[in-house]
Design an enzyme around this catalytic site. Sequence first.
Site, short mmCIF file in Angstrom:
data_model
loop_
_atom_site.label_atom_id
_atom_site.label_comp_id
_atom_site.label_asym_id
_atom_site.label_seq_id
_atom_site.Cartn_x
_atom_site.Cartn_y
_atom_site.Cartn_z
CE1 TYR A 87 -3.79 -2.43 0.10
CE2 TYR A 87 -2.75 -3.34 2.13
CZ TYR A 87 -3.65 -3.37 1.18
OH TYR A 87 -4.62 -4.25 0.90
CG ASP A 127 -10.73 -4.30 1.39
OD1 ASP A 127 -11.26 -3.33 2.36
OD2 ASP A 127 -9.78 -4.02 0.88
CD GLU A 167 -2.61 -6.14 5.38
OE1 GLU A 167 -2.30 -7.25 4.48
OE2 GLU A 167 -3.60 -5.34 4.78
C1 GLC Z 1 -6.88 -2.71 2.83
C2 GLC Z 1 -8.03 -2.65 4.34
C3 GLC Z 1 -8.24 -1.23 4.37
C4 GLC Z 1 -7.18 -0.61 4.63
C5 GLC Z 1 -5.97 -0.61 3.48
C6 GLC Z 1 -4.54 -0.04 3.66
O1 GLC Z 1 -7.67 -2.30 1.78
O2 GLC Z 1 -9.05 -3.32 4.03
O3 GLC Z 1 -8.95 -1.12 5.61
O4 GLC Z 1 -7.28 0.99 4.59
O5 GLC Z 1 -5.87 -1.82 3.23
O6 GLC Z 1 -4.22 -0.53 4.76
#
Ligand code: GLC
Length: 409
Positions: A17, A147, A371
Amino acid sequence: MQDNDRGNYTVPAITLYPYQWNWDSAFAALGFSTFDIKRAWVELNTLFLAQWANGMVPHIIFHQSASTYFPGPDIWFTNKIPQTSGISQPPVAASFARIIFEKDKEYGFGQLKKLFPKFMASHRWFFEHRNENGMIVVNHPWESGRDNAPEWDEAMGNIDISNVGEYVRNDLIYIDPHMRPQQQDYDRFMAIVYFARNCGWNEKEMADNGPFRVANPGVTFILLRANRDLLAIAKELGEDSSEIEEWIKSIEGGAKQLWNAKINAYDAINIRTGNFANSISAASFLCWYGGIENEKMLETFDRVTNAVKFSVPSHDPNSAKFEPLRYWRGPIWGVVNMMIGMGLSQMGHNKQAKKVHSDTVTLISKSGFTEYFDPIEGNPAGGKNFTWTAAIWLAWASPFATEFKELSY
Ligand code: GLC
């Protein structure tokens, strides 16, 4: 957190991310506030710089390009600077700003004064565009922050994926596919994005005809809590609070409609069909965080948490849909534990609050800032070195988190 710090915002995890995420950033701010109060406010300010003119705070802000994430900035067509996604995420920011403010009121006053109108605009946006009779809805599962939770299954099952085409999911390169959403979930996630971008992110069109609109306990209780905190902020700043008081009454009424007597829990409702999801998720246990007492919910909490070694599983372990390692279908998420733990302790449910807290301490001590965690073995799952898991360790779980104040309503 320092490895993931990009100066004025923090990425949730370096490869998986690589941008700024909305609610992750609010948790990061809370974490920073334990050692650098100024940096905490910078995090919140950067998040709200990306707020849309209609009040929406986007769920992802693409400050710089990164090739490791799909769907990146070129997919959303939202036409914003900085580039952003077109949906939001659970509004925890006002609640955490209140806690950060309490730690240093002198520095925080000016910061809060600047952010107050932005919090108001964001909450107003939820009332205008994500509100069905006081129940708060999401137009995309990503908006819930959870999600692939089973509570979306019925609504997701009705989505036409014929226009989705080919794409490459980068997440599967980095993480074991058994721990991630399935391909059919992703196809449906993308179908909703394409619908919204084809109508130019028109809120009315999405509300009336969008492929997905589901009222749910998670966002409803989080916004209820955020409004209570915003009310306290308004009083502190000497601002008018009448609109916030109306919002609180309205969501208290909406939350009642989410009670599903059949499963003894707060549940999601698919607005398109009127059906309950019949799903007990960790978000059902956010009622206390939202300031709502419910004895039956406590019975359900005890049943669910007694079914696994570690708490709080994101989905009921007695359900056929429970998968201990797959993302929001079973694993434990530290950030959700913090909110559930805060709510339980504020409502005086000390035994349950202690369990959530001590399990979180055990899990992070054993498995690191992963995570999410497997509720059966306590093993790490998903990505490593997550900002928000470190943030809740600093702010709430760690034995050194002595400054954490359990603010009253
Ligand atoms: C995933 C999670 C979400 C979070 C993102 C970044 O998409 O479901 O809640 O904000 O990752 O960590």
